[in-house]
Design an enzyme around this catalytic site. Structure first.
Site, PDB file in Angstrom:
ATOM      1  N   THR A   1       1.034  31.394  72.919  1.00 48.00           N
ATOM      2  CA  THR A   1      -0.312  31.682  73.405  1.00 48.00           C
ATOM      3  C   THR A   1      -0.853  30.567  74.295  1.00 48.00           C
ATOM      4  O   THR A   1      -0.422  29.426  74.178  1.00 48.00           O
ATOM      5  CB  THR A   1      -1.240  31.853  72.189  1.00 48.00           C
ATOM      6  OG1 THR A   1      -0.636  32.796  71.337  1.00 48.00           O
ATOM      7  CG2 THR A   1      -2.631  32.255  72.545  1.00 48.00           C
TER       8      THR A   1
ATOM      9  N   GLY B   1      -2.328  28.814  69.042  1.00 53.12           N
ATOM     10  CA  GLY B   1      -2.056  28.218  67.738  1.00 53.12           C
ATOM     11  C   GLY B   1      -1.919  29.220  66.604  1.00 53.12           C
ATOM     12  O   GLY B   1      -2.019  28.843  65.435  1.00 53.12           O
ATOM     13  N   GLY B   2      -1.702  30.504  66.927  1.00 57.93           N
ATOM     14  CA  GLY B   2      -1.497  31.505  65.876  1.00 57.93           C
ATOM     15  C   GLY B   2      -2.669  31.528  64.927  1.00 57.93           C
ATOM     16  O   GLY B   2      -3.831  31.574  65.336  1.00 57.93           O
TER      17      GLY B   2
ATOM     18  N   SER C   1      -4.973  40.310  65.928  1.00 55.44           N
ATOM     19  CA  SER C   1      -4.808  39.002  66.551  1.00 55.44           C
ATOM     20  C   SER C   1      -5.752  37.990  65.917  1.00 55.44           C
ATOM     21  O   SER C   1      -6.743  38.358  65.282  1.00 55.44           O
ATOM     22  CB  SER C   1      -5.140  39.137  68.042  1.00 55.44           C
ATOM     23  OG  SER C   1      -5.142  37.873  68.660  1.00 55.44           O
TER      24      SER C   1
ATOM     25  N   ARG D   1      -4.674  43.557  74.912  1.00 56.18           N
ATOM     26  CA  ARG D   1      -3.685  43.347  73.866  1.00 56.18           C
ATOM     27  C   ARG D   1      -2.547  44.363  74.030  1.00 56.18           C
ATOM     28  O   ARG D   1      -2.786  45.507  74.400  1.00 56.18           O
ATOM     29  CB  ARG D   1      -4.384  43.566  72.524  1.00 56.18           C
ATOM     30  CG  ARG D   1      -3.528  43.340  71.288  1.00 56.18           C
ATOM     31  CD  ARG D   1      -3.236  41.902  71.065  1.00 56.18           C
ATOM     32  NE  ARG D   1      -2.829  41.618  69.684  1.00 56.18           N
ATOM     33  CZ  ARG D   1      -2.239  40.485  69.347  1.00 56.18           C
ATOM     34  NH1 ARG D   1      -1.999  39.551  70.235  1.00 56.18           N
ATOM     35  NH2 ARG D   1      -1.910  40.251  68.087  1.00 56.18           N
TER      36      ARG D   1
HETATM   37  O1  DON Z   1      -2.573  37.118  68.603  1.00 56.62           O
HETATM   38  C1  DON Z   1      -2.299  36.216  67.823  1.00 56.62           C
HETATM   39  O2  DON Z   1      -3.055  35.834  66.965  1.00 56.62           O
HETATM   40  C2  DON Z   1      -0.975  35.506  67.979  1.00 56.62           C
HETATM   41  N1  DON Z   1      -0.033  36.367  68.628  1.00 56.62           N
HETATM   42  C3  DON Z   1      -1.175  34.237  68.724  1.00 56.62           C
HETATM   43  C4  DON Z   1       0.099  33.436  68.866  1.00 56.62           C
HETATM   44  C5  DON Z   1      -0.106  32.016  69.198  1.00 56.62           C
HETATM   45  O3  DON Z   1      -1.196  31.535  69.319  1.00 56.62           O
HETATM   46  C6  DON Z   1       1.132  31.190  69.291  1.00 56.62           C
HETATM   47  N2  DON Z   1       0.821  29.913  69.888  1.00 56.62           N
HETATM   48  N3  DON Z   1       0.840  28.836  69.621  1.00 56.62           N
END
Ligand code: DON
Length: 564
Positions: free
Chosen positions: A375, A467-468, A446, A101
């Site tokens: 991501t 997917g955040g 995260s 990270r």
């Molecule tokens: O680490 C995390 O949870 C976020 N930075 C992830 C971002 C993400 O999955 C964006 N994608 N669709």
């Protein structure tokens, strides 16, 4: 507390996750293979990993090659300038997790995204040079290689150099991704990133010369090829031109870290996942622990009672996430207490099967402990039986949109994953507090949830997704789809998903893809719904009863399985 409005939240999910409405037809079975498999966001990257496997490489070596290949073929999320997490399960049953990270730069401080009057400066943690944490991906790949690599390192990096320097054709989705970000590429860069600028179409050939040369330096000098020398000079010059704060000292001192995996059991299956600074593993085990008490398999998939139980579990788990989760090197995270079954039962004590619990009446659970805090995912299995699950990111699509001039790669905007101000939502609508406040060298919380599941001490599934904030709930649903609803891997990945996260108090589901009767019954209970184009891009591998590997490659993206 500034709450994100529900409609804005859904619009943001669409913008960030890059949602497109998806087909509802489900392929019955994914790619089957006898020996080894890679499932990733790009067919060329999956093929790079497959070649490593066929040449005798192990799953970790293939994963390293895929990470570099995605940095070339899928630049909205694949990266050299970002970070991620790797979960490994070897054929002997031992497991390892690697945290690569990003970290806050030494000059970062708690209020760096606030104005003098204490309000959050719009987009400062999202766009441009100040949004980047110190990149961890290259160090992570080297650490993984040092522990598990046997092949020549150069052979793992060379396929990506070839892709970057010889060029390859854009897919329709990759072309659209570039086109949608042209204005930001122009306005946020100090030197125009010519190789990204244009009006792109599917089939256009792209060549990434500077990126190819950066990969050559990584091939030849490993860590020093990125954190020192020309690449470091380019990063620091970029920061100086764009008022960013990443320094030579930040690059020199960055270290990825081996951490103890987090694991728990669901209906006899062992679930191995990522511990903090990801919230993914803790939240996934909490969710599975809660729903284990509900007969989801007999209630059925997309049944209103099933969805009600899941949403009620999710709102409580995300409330805990906001309070307790952060970088364990900076804040005490009560992991054992959060996944304890008695605690989880207590969390659900006010569950009402007939009524949705309003999120504003749900706070984090009470835990006794002493506090002194775009991501992409890929899954790999090799012929030896080793498995690797990697989720890696720049955060938003194309991260900070800043290209390191001269080195040709994009920097992350991961700083937005910190809680820039307590109670103020980040780009995923997630709120946080002290545990996830900014401090120099601290890693931002995260949701990434690279996971491996075992059955009877044998490898069963490798799974994860971008997917955040929706990552955790997507991984959760795919596991339930297989274990409780008897789906194969491809079906489990393709079927519609929904998501809720405590705040905002809404359940988001894929447009037109939830049973209308179930929806009505859930609305009658008081749940609020909204739609989005698509949720996540899950790439997973299942070991079937007949011993074959089945790939689950998400049709929501260009994702592809390659196997042999
Ligand atoms: O680490 C995390 O949870 C976020 N930075 C992830 C971002 C993400 O999955 C964006 N994608 N669709």
């Amino acid at each position: 507390m500034k709450k994100l409005s529900i409609s804005l939240f859904c619009l943001l999910l669409v913008a960030i996750i890059g949602c497109q409405p998806t087909e509802t037809t489900i392929s019955q079975t994914g790619l089957l293979a006898d020996s080894g498999m890679v499932v990733s966001a790009h067919p060329l990257a999956s093929d790079v990993g497959l070649e490593i496997l066929k040449n005798g490489g192990n799953a970790v070596e293939a994963a390293i090659a895929v990470q570099f290949a995605l940095a070339v073929t899928h630049p909205s999320a694949g990266n050299l300038g970002g970070g991620g997490f790797m979960v490994i399960r070897l054929k002997d049953g031992s497991s390892y997790t690697l945290d690569f990270r990003e970290a806050a730069p030494l000059k970062a401080h708690r209020d760096m995204y606030l104005s003098d009057s204490g309000t959050v400066v719009d987009q400062l943690s999202i766009d441009g040079h100040l949004a980047s944490g110190v990149p961890g991906s290259v160090d992570g790949m080297i650490k993984a290689y040092e522990k598990f690599g046997q092949m020549d390192w150069a052979k793992l990096v060379q396929p990506s150099i070839d892709l970057a320097l010889n060029g390859f054709a854009l897919t329709k989705k990759e072309a659209a991704g570039l086109n949608n970000n042209q204005e930001k590429f122009k306005s946020l860069n100090t030197v125009a990133p010519d190789f990204l600028l244009g009006d792109w179409k599917a089939g256009d050939k792209v060549v990434y010369t500077d990126l190819g040369h950066t990969l050559e330096r990584i091939r030849d000098q490993k860590r020093a090829g990125f954190y020192e020398g020309k690449t470091a000079d380019d990063i620091v010059s970029e920061m100086e031109r764009g008022s960013g704060i990443i320094s030579y000292e930040d690059l020199k001192t960055y270290q990825s870290k081996w951490r103890d995996p987090i694991f728990g059991y669901y209906k006899g299956y062992k679930v191995i996942s990522m511990p903090p600074p990801s919230s993914g593993g803790v939240a996934l085990l909490q969710l599975l622990g809660i729903v284990e008490d509900f007969p989801l398999n007999t209630l059925g998939w997309q049944n209103d009672e099933t969805i009600h139980a899941i949403v009620e579990a999710e709102r409580r788990v995300y409330a805990d996430r906001a309070t307790y989760l952060g970088d364990p090197d900076f804040t005490k995270v009560p992991v054992k207490e959060l996944v304890d079954h008695t605690y989880l039962t207590e969390r659900m004590s006010n569950f009402n099967p007939k009524i949705a619990t309003p999120s504003d009446s749900v706070a984090a659970g009470s835990i006794q402990y002493y506090e002194s805090d775009e991501t992409t995912h890929f899954s790999v299995v090799d012929k030896f039986g080793n498995a690797v699950s990697v989720t890696t990111t720049l955060n938003g699509g194309y991260g900070s949109k800043v290209v390191v001039s001269g080195s040709g790669f994009i920097l992350n905007n991961e700083m937005d994953d910190f809680s820039v101000k307590p109670g103020v939502p980040n780009m995923f609508g997630l709120i946080g507090g002290e545990a996830n406040s900014i401090q120099p060298k601290k890693r931002m919380l995260s949701s990434m949830t690279p996971t491996i599941v075992e059955k009877d001490n044998e490898l069963f599934m490798v799974v994860g997704t971008p997917g955040g904030s929706t990552i955790i709930t997507s991984v959760f649903q795919v596991i339930l789809n297989v274990i409780d609803h008897n789906m194969g891997m491809q079906e489990a990945v393709e079927v519609p998903r929904f998501h809720s996260q405590w705040l905002p108090d809404v359940v988001v589901y894929e447009n037109g893809r939830i049973d209308s009767l179930a929806l009505q019954k859930l609305e009658d209970r008081g749940h609020q719904f909204n739609t989005t184009g698509s949720i996540g891009r899950v790439d997973a591998i299942l070991v079937r009863k007949d011993g074959k590997l089945e790939g689950g490659a998400d049709p929501r993206g260009d994702d592809a399985a390659s196997g042999y």
